[in-house]
Design an enzyme around this catalytic site. Structure first.
Site, PDB file in Angstrom:
ATOM      1  N   ASP A  30     -19.835  38.844 -12.406  1.00 29.75           N
ATOM      2  CA  ASP A  30     -20.428  40.163 -12.911  1.00 29.75           C
ATOM      3  C   ASP A  30     -21.302  39.668 -13.916  1.00 29.75           C
ATOM      4  OD1 ASP A  30     -21.033  42.474 -13.636  1.00 29.75           O
ATOM      5  OD2 ASP A  30     -19.205  42.922 -14.494  1.00 29.75           O
ATOM      6  N   LYS A  93     -31.171  41.203 -18.126  1.00 28.77           N
ATOM      7  CA  LYS A  93     -30.915  41.880 -17.235  1.00 28.77           C
ATOM      8  C   LYS A  93     -31.804  42.927 -16.998  1.00 28.77           C
ATOM      9  CE  LYS A  93     -27.063  43.986 -14.489  1.00 28.77           C
ATOM     10  NZ  LYS A  93     -25.443  44.081 -14.215  1.00 28.77           N
ATOM     11  N   GLU A 198     -22.898  46.225  -7.399  1.00 28.45           N
ATOM     12  CA  GLU A 198     -21.582  46.284  -8.227  1.00 28.45           C
ATOM     13  C   GLU A 198     -20.609  47.473  -7.949  1.00 28.45           C
ATOM     14  OE1 GLU A 198     -24.377  44.445 -12.101  1.00 28.45           O
ATOM     15  OE2 GLU A 198     -23.906  46.609 -12.014  1.00 28.45           O
ATOM     16  N   ASP A 224     -20.394  54.041 -11.974  1.00 31.70           N
ATOM     17  CA  ASP A 224     -20.586  52.500 -12.591  1.00 31.70           C
ATOM     18  C   ASP A 224     -21.552  52.845 -13.613  1.00 31.70           C
ATOM     19  OD1 ASP A 224     -20.271  50.077 -13.531  1.00 31.70           O
ATOM     20  OD2 ASP A 224     -20.907  49.196 -11.573  1.00 31.70           O
TER      21      ASP A 224
END
Length: 546
Positions: A30, A93, A198, A224
Site C-alpha cells: 500500500d 503520490k 485501493e 476510502d
C-alpha cells in the site's frame, strides 16, 4: 506471471519438514501519500509486516543530506524532517504522473518546503542537495526509494529475496499516474504483478472475511479516505466470492494532508494575531506546526479538545493553542462536505440509490474523523457504517491476498475462491476533425477492455496520421486530460482512402492503456508512436500531412 507451482508457498508443510527450498513470496504494498504498508500471505494468513523501527506503517519520506552519501528512507527520514526541511521529500503520490502545469501541482508547490521546478516535457522535478551536490529527482525516483524500502522490510522479515508485488493506487489515478507508479516499482527491483485499485483491495479484505455469512449477493460501498486521496467504489459481492466493481469515483487531491494544512494556516494566523510575528515563510517553523497539527487531528477523533505547545517557534517566542473538535470541523467543513460528492456520483453511475446499498465500509485513516462518519451516515439515512476491518491496513491486506492469488502462493478456499472484476475510472476518447471528440471506451467499463477503430488516409499522398487521445469524466472539452498523440508514420504515398488501418485501444488489468494498429491490406502490425508531451493544439483534431 504465474510461478512454478513446485516453488509456491506451502500453507501446510509436511511434518517433519524436509530441508526447505527458498520460497518465492509475493507481497502487497500500500503505497500511501503519508504512510506505506507491506503485507504478505504467510503461514495461512495475511501478515502486516513491521519495519526496522517496530512499526506496522512506514513514513513515505525520503531525506537527502548535504554531507552523507546515504539517503534516509521511511521513518528515519521522517524523524529528521524538522532539522532538514528542504531536503526531506514527501507527498510524492500527489506529484507522480502529473504535469508541472497542473493546477493541483501549482497549488502544492506553494505549500511544500522543498523546491519543485518544471523539467522537460512539463514534468515536475524535485530539487535536492545530495552529498553536497544539487540534483533533480522525479516523483518516480522518490516513490521507487520508498518501494525499495518496503521490499527490504519484507525481505528482512521473510529471510528471503522478494521480487513479486502488487502495488495499490487510488482508483481514480489516471493512465500516466498508474504508468509512473509501475515504473517506480520496476526501478525498485520489483516484478509488478498488478497495479491494483485501493478500494478494491479494501473490498477483498472485507468481503473474504464476511462472505461466509451472506445468503445473497450484497451491494457494498467502499469509502476510502487516506492521507492525500479519496476513493469511492461500489461493488457487488457474492457468497461464492465474485467481486464486481459497478462504479468508482473519487478525488486524487483530497485527504488528511489537506485537513492538516488547514490547521497549519489557522495556527499561523493565530500566532500572527497574538505575537505580531509571521512564520508563513519559515519552513522549519511550519514543519514543527504541521507535525503538531497532525497529532492533534488524530487525537481529536477520540477527544473533544487538545492543547498544543511549541517552544521557541519563532524569535524565542513560544506558541500555545487549544484545538477543539469544533474548530477542526469549522476550518475544514467545506472539504468534509466535498468528500460526499464522489459518493453521490458513484451511486448515479451505478444507477442505484442509498436504499440499494447493504454495507458501507470505511478504509483509510482519515475515516476515523467523527464528522466524516457523521456526514456519511446522514447521507445513507442513518445506516450503521461497517468498521470491522482496520481502516489503516485493509488496503495492504487485500493487496497481499491478490498477490498470493496471482502467483498461486495462496492455497485453500479463502484465497482461491474469489474473482475480482474492476473498472476503468475514466472514459477514453479520441480527438477528431472540427474540434470534436469520439468516445472509445466508456467510464466504468470492466477491464481488461479492448476497442478497435478503422481509419483511412483522408488525403492523397499522406505519409502519416496523428490523432490525440484523452481521458475524461465528461464530454466537455475543457475537462479532457491529454494522454498522448498517436502517430502512424511511414505511410507509402498513395491516393486517399487507399491505406486503411485498424487501430486497437486496450486497457489492461492495471488500468494502463496500450495502442497498436494493423494494416488492413497486409495484416501486419504497424507501429504507433505515442508522444505524451502536451500538444500546442489541445482541442483534439485529426491532423494530416502530405
Amino acid at each position: 506471471m504465474r510461478l512454478d507451482p513446485q516453488r509456491s508457498l506451502r500453507l501446510k508443510p509436511p511434518s517433519p519438514p524436509s530441508p526447505p527450498e527458498e520460497e518465492e513470496y509475493a507481497i502487497g504494498i500500500d503505497l500511501g501519500t503519508t504512510y506505506s504498508r507491506v503485507a504478505v500471505w504467510h503461514k495461512d494468513n495475511v501478515e502486516i509486516i513491521h519495519n526496522d523501527h517496530g512499526n506496522r506503517k512506514t513514513a513515505s519520506y525520503v531525506a537527502f543530506t548535504e554531507t552523507d552519501e546515504n539517503n534516509l528512507v521511511g521513518d528515519a527520514a521522517f524523524n529528521q524532517v524538522v532539522r532538514n526541511t528542504a531536503n526531506s521529500i514527501f507527498d510524492t503520490k500527489r506529484l507522480i504522473g502529473r504535469r508541472f502545469s497542473d493546477a493541483s501541482v501549482q497549488s502544492d508547490v506553494k505549500l511544500w518546503p522543498f523546491k519543485v521546478i518544471e523539467g522537460p516535457g512539463d514534468k515536475p522535478m524535485i530539487m535536492v542537495t545530495d552529498n553536497g551536490q544539487e540534483k533533480q529527482c522525479s516523483a518516480e525516483d522518490i516513490s521507487s526509494m520508498v518501494l525499495e524500502k518496503m521490499r527490504k522490510i519484507a525481505e528482512n522479515y521473510l529471510g528471503s529475496t522478494v521480487k513479486n508485488a502488487v502495488i495499490t493506487v487510488p482508483a481514480y489515478f489516471t493512465d500516466s499516474q498508474r504508468r509512473a507508479t509501475k515504473d517506480a516499482g520496476i526501478s525498485a527491483g520489483l516484478n509488478v504483478l498488478r497495479i491494483m485499485n485501493e478500494p478494491s483491495a479494501a473490498a477483498i479484505a472485507y468481503g473474504l472475511n464476511k462472505k461466509a455469512g451472506w445468503s445473497s449477493p450484497r451491494n457494498v460501498m467502499i469509502f476510502d479516505l487516506g492521507g492525500g486521496t479519496l476513493d469511492v467504489s461500489l461493488l457487488t459481492m457474492s457468497k461464492s466470492g465474485d467481486f464486481k466493481v459497478k462504479a468508482t469515483a473519487g478525488d486524487t487531491h483530497l485527504g488528511g494532508q489537506d485537513f492538516d494544512n488547514r490547521l497549519v494556516n489557522y495556527c499561523v494566523e493565530e500566532f500572527k494575531r497574538e505575537h505580531k510575528l509571521d512564520v508563513s515563510g519559515n519552513k522549519r517553523a511550519l514543519r514543527r506546526i504541521k507535525n503538531e497539527c497532525e497529532k492533534a487531528k488524530k487525537r481529536l477523533s477520540f477527544e473533544s479538545d487538545i492543547g498544543v505547545e511549541i517552544d521557541c517557534l519563532c524569535e524565542n517566542t513560544d506558541f500555545t493553542i487549544t484545538f477543539t473538535r469544533a474548530i477542526f470541523e469549522q476550518v475544514n467543513m467545506d472539504l468534509f462536505i466535498k468528500c460526499m460528492d464522489p459518493v453521490a456520483k458513484c451511486l448515479r453511475d451505478a444507477s442505484m440509490d442509498v436504499s440499494s446499498i447493504d454495507d458501507v465500509v470505511l478504509a483509510g485513516g482519515s475515516t476515523r474523523i467523527p464528522i466524516v462518519q457523521q456526514l456519511l451516515q446522514e447521507f445513507f439515512k442513518g445506516k450503521e457504517l461497517c468498521k470491522g476491518v482496520n481502516p489503516d491496513e485493509a488496503v495492504a491486506y487485500g493487496a497481499a491476498v491478490q498477490a498470493a492469488a496471482l502467483t498461486g502462493n495462496g492455497k485453500g478456499e479463502f484465497i482461491q475462491d474469489y474473482t475480482l472484476k474492476d473498472v476503468a475510472p475514466l472514459a477514453l476518447v479520441m480527438g477528431i476533425a472540427d474540434k470534436k471528440i469520439m468516445k472509445l471506451i466508456p467510464r466504468n467499463s470492466l477491464i481488461p477492455v479492448k476497442k478497435n477503430l478503422d481509419l483511412c488516409t483522408p488525403t492523397d499522398d499522406q505519409v502519416f496520421m496523428n490523432f490525440p487521445i484523452y481521458e475524461s469524466e465528461s464530454s466537455i472539452p475543457a475537462n479532457l486530460n491529454f494522454l498522448g498523440e498517436c502517430s502512424i508514420r511511414d505511410i507509402p504515398p498513395a491516393p486517399k482512402h487507399v491505406h486503411k488501418y485498424t487501430v486497437f485501444f486496450e486497457i489492461d488489468p492495471d488500468g494502463i492503456l496500450s495502442v497498436f494498429a494493423v494494416d488492413k491490406s497486409t495484416g501486419q502490425e504497424k507501429e504507433i508512436i505515442i508522444n505524451r508531451d502536451k500538444p500546442k493544439n489541445p482541442q483534439g483534431i485529426l491532423r494530416t500531412k502530405r
